[in-house]
Design a protein around this motif. Sequence first.
Motif, PDB file in Angstrom:
ATOM      1  N   HIS A 112      85.678  32.493 101.284  1.00 34.00           N
ATOM      2  CA  HIS A 112      85.997  33.712 101.840  1.00 34.00           C
ATOM      3  C   HIS A 112      86.735  34.726 100.836  1.00 34.00           C
ATOM      4  N   ALA A 113      86.838  34.147  99.467  1.00 39.18           N
ATOM      5  CA  ALA A 113      87.375  34.980  98.358  1.00 39.18           C
ATOM      6  C   ALA A 113      86.761  36.555  98.092  1.00 39.18           C
ATOM      7  N   PRO A 114      85.455  36.521  98.542  1.00 44.76           N
ATOM      8  CA  PRO A 114      84.810  37.963  98.212  1.00 44.76           C
ATOM      9  C   PRO A 114      85.316  38.862  99.353  1.00 44.76           C
ATOM     10  N   ARG A 115      86.008  38.400 100.450  1.00 49.20           N
ATOM     11  CA  ARG A 115      86.553  39.515 101.588  1.00 49.20           C
ATOM     12  C   ARG A 115      87.854  39.866 100.826  1.00 49.20           C
ATOM     13  N   ARG A 116      88.661  39.340  99.949  1.00 45.72           N
ATOM     14  CA  ARG A 116      89.739  40.173  99.438  1.00 45.72           C
ATOM     15  C   ARG A 116      89.539  41.251  98.925  1.00 45.72           C
ATOM     16  N   LEU A 117      90.482  42.168  99.413  1.00 46.98           N
ATOM     17  CA  LEU A 117      89.995  43.476  98.892  1.00 46.98           C
ATOM     18  C   LEU A 117      89.792  43.885  97.489  1.00 46.98           C
ATOM     19  N   VAL A 118      90.773  43.111  96.779  1.00 46.16           N
ATOM     20  CA  VAL A 118      90.898  43.376  95.258  1.00 46.16           C
ATOM     21  C   VAL A 118      89.534  42.742  94.512  1.00 46.16           C
ATOM     22  N   ASN A 119      88.559  42.085  95.343  1.00 48.18           N
ATOM     23  CA  ASN A 119      87.410  41.642  94.678  1.00 48.18           C
ATOM     24  C   ASN A 119      86.224  42.458  95.262  1.00 48.18           C
ATOM     25  N   GLN A 120      86.616  43.561  95.862  1.00 43.59           N
ATOM     26  CA  GLN A 120      85.352  44.442  96.579  1.00 43.59           C
ATOM     27  C   GLN A 120      85.098  45.714  95.740  1.00 43.59           C
ATOM     28  N   PRO A 145      96.290  32.663  94.116  1.00 42.23           N
ATOM     29  CA  PRO A 145      94.834  33.013  93.950  1.00 42.23           C
ATOM     30  C   PRO A 145      94.440  34.437  94.320  1.00 42.23           C
ATOM     31  N   TYR A 146      95.132  35.139  95.206  1.00 40.47           N
ATOM     32  CA  TYR A 146      94.756  36.433  95.312  1.00 40.47           C
ATOM     33  C   TYR A 146      95.205  37.335  94.058  1.00 40.47           C
ATOM     34  N   PHE A 147      96.474  36.875  93.868  1.00 40.60           N
ATOM     35  CA  PHE A 147      97.210  37.512  92.432  1.00 40.60           C
ATOM     36  C   PHE A 147      96.331  37.430  91.312  1.00 40.60           C
ATOM     37  N   GLU A 148      95.788  36.393  91.061  1.00 40.33           N
ATOM     38  CA  GLU A 148      95.076  36.016  89.982  1.00 40.33           C
ATOM     39  C   GLU A 148      93.630  37.004  90.077  1.00 40.33           C
ATOM     40  N   ASP A 149      93.188  36.857  91.330  1.00 39.11           N
ATOM     41  CA  ASP A 149      92.084  37.747  91.502  1.00 39.11           C
ATOM     42  C   ASP A 149      92.097  39.122  91.150  1.00 39.11           C
ATOM     43  N   ALA A 150      93.143  39.834  91.634  1.00 36.52           N
ATOM     44  CA  ALA A 150      93.578  41.192  91.307  1.00 36.52           C
ATOM     45  C   ALA A 150      94.024  41.434  89.557  1.00 36.52           C
ATOM     46  N   LEU A 151      94.561  40.374  89.208  1.00 30.91           N
ATOM     47  CA  LEU A 151      94.608  40.571  87.690  1.00 30.91           C
ATOM     48  C   LEU A 151      93.420  40.675  86.887  1.00 30.91           C
ATOM     49  N   ALA A 152      92.298  39.701  87.541  1.00 33.27           N
ATOM     50  CA  ALA A 152      90.955  39.741  86.843  1.00 33.27           C
ATOM     51  C   ALA A 152      90.107  41.188  87.157  1.00 33.27           C
ATOM     52  N   SER A 153      90.495  41.535  88.283  1.00 33.75           N
ATOM     53  CA  SER A 153      89.787  42.948  88.584  1.00 33.75           C
ATOM     54  C   SER A 153      89.986  44.007  87.834  1.00 33.75           C
ATOM     55  N   PHE A 154      91.324  44.186  87.770  1.00 35.14           N
ATOM     56  CA  PHE A 154      91.725  45.177  87.223  1.00 35.14           C
ATOM     57  C   PHE A 154      91.848  45.046  85.495  1.00 35.14           C
ATOM     58  N   SER A 155      91.802  44.114  84.997  1.00 33.75           N
ATOM     59  CA  SER A 155      91.389  43.833  83.632  1.00 33.75           C
ATOM     60  C   SER A 155      90.028  44.076  83.195  1.00 33.75           C
ATOM     61  N   ALA A 156      89.125  43.646  84.213  1.00 35.31           N
ATOM     62  CA  ALA A 156      87.865  44.218  83.893  1.00 35.31           C
ATOM     63  C   ALA A 156      87.588  45.855  84.312  1.00 35.31           C
ATOM     64  N   ARG A 157      88.725  46.585  84.436  1.00 35.18           N
ATOM     65  CA  ARG A 157      88.759  48.127  84.627  1.00 35.18           C
ATOM     66  C   ARG A 157      89.622  48.569  83.991  1.00 35.18           C
ATOM     67  N   GLU A 158      89.955  48.203  82.702  1.00 38.36           N
ATOM     68  CA  GLU A 158      90.874  48.581  81.709  1.00 38.36           C
ATOM     69  C   GLU A 158      90.576  50.135  81.516  1.00 38.36           C
ATOM     70  N   HIS A 159      89.353  50.520  81.459  1.00 35.91           N
ATOM     71  CA  HIS A 159      89.199  51.785  81.376  1.00 35.91           C
ATOM     72  C   HIS A 159      89.575  52.800  82.448  1.00 35.91           C
ATOM     73  N   GLN A 160      89.891  52.094  83.611  1.00 36.11           N
ATOM     74  CA  GLN A 160      90.221  53.120  84.716  1.00 36.11           C
ATOM     75  C   GLN A 160      91.641  52.948  84.980  1.00 36.11           C
ATOM     76  N   PHE A 161      92.462  51.832  84.671  1.00 35.90           N
ATOM     77  CA  PHE A 161      93.731  51.449  85.240  1.00 35.90           C
ATOM     78  C   PHE A 161      94.391  50.591  84.107  1.00 35.90           C
ATOM     79  N   THR A 162      95.762  51.031  83.987  1.00 35.70           N
ATOM     80  CA  THR A 162      96.527  50.475  83.246  1.00 35.70           C
ATOM     81  C   THR A 162      97.771  49.638  83.593  1.00 35.70           C
TER      82      THR A 162
END
Length: 199
Positions: A112-120, A145-162
Motif C-alpha cells: 500500500h506504500a504507493p497510496r501514501r500522499l508523499v509517494n504520489q 516508513p512514511y517519514f522516510e518515504d517523504a524524505l526520499a521524495s523531497f530529496s528527489a525534488r531538490e530543485h523544487q523544495f529545500t
Amino acid sequence: MPAIFTPSDHFRELSRTEIFPDTSRPLEVDLGCGDGTFITGMAAHHPERDFLGVERMLGRVVKTSRKIEQQQLHNARIMRLESAYTVGWLLPTASVSRLHLLCPDPWPKKGHAPRRLVNQAEFLDGLFRILVDGGEFLLKTDDQPYFEDALASFSAREHQFTRLDWPADAFFYPTTDFEQDWLNMGRTIHRARWRRIGR
Ligand SMILES: C[S@@+](CC[C@H](N)C(=O)[O-])C[C@H]1O[C@@H](n2cnc3c(N)ncnc32)[C@H](O)[C@@H]1O
C-alpha cells in the motif's frame, strides 16, 4: 460565509476568491484535518491568516464546521474532498502559503506504500503548483516508513523544495488530536518542513 466550503464546480481549478474573498491574506491548508482541533487553534491564534481544512469523512467535516461556528472563526472553512485530487487539480496555482499534513494515514502494508500522499506524483506536482514562492509544506507523522518515504521524495525534488529546520517551539503550532494520542502511547513524532523554491 458558511463554514463548510463546497466548490461550485469540482472539475476546474478554483479561483482564490471563491475560498476566501481577500487575496491579500495568507492562505493555509490542513490536509486530512480530522476533527478540526489544529485548524481551529491556528485560526483563533492567527486572525490575520485564512485556513482551509480538507477532510473526506463526513462526520469529521461536520465536527470541524461546528467548532468553526461555535468559535465564530471567520477565517476558517472546511471542504469535504479527497486530498490528492484537491492538491493536484482543485486548489488555485500559487495560492497557498503553508500546507500542513499532520498524522496522515500511514498505509503500513507493504503493497500500500504507493497510496501514501508523499509517494504520489499527483500530490508532489500539485504541491509545487499551489504553493506560493517561498511557501512551506509541513509534515508530522509517527510512522517511520512514511517519514522516510517523504524524505526520499523531497530529496528527489531538490530543485523544487529545500528542507528547513523545525526546532521545537519555533512558532505556534497546536498539537493535533492524533499526535496527542500517539504521544500518550509513548510514540515518537517525526517532523519536517520544506520551502518551495524556483518556478
Ligand atoms: C490519522 S487522521 C489525522 C487527523 C488530524 N490531522 C490529526 O492529526 O489529528 C487522518 C485524517 O485524514 C483523513 N484522510 C485520510 N486520507 C484522506 C484523503 N485521501 N483525503 C482526505 N482526507 C483524508 C482521514 O479521514 C482522517 O481524518
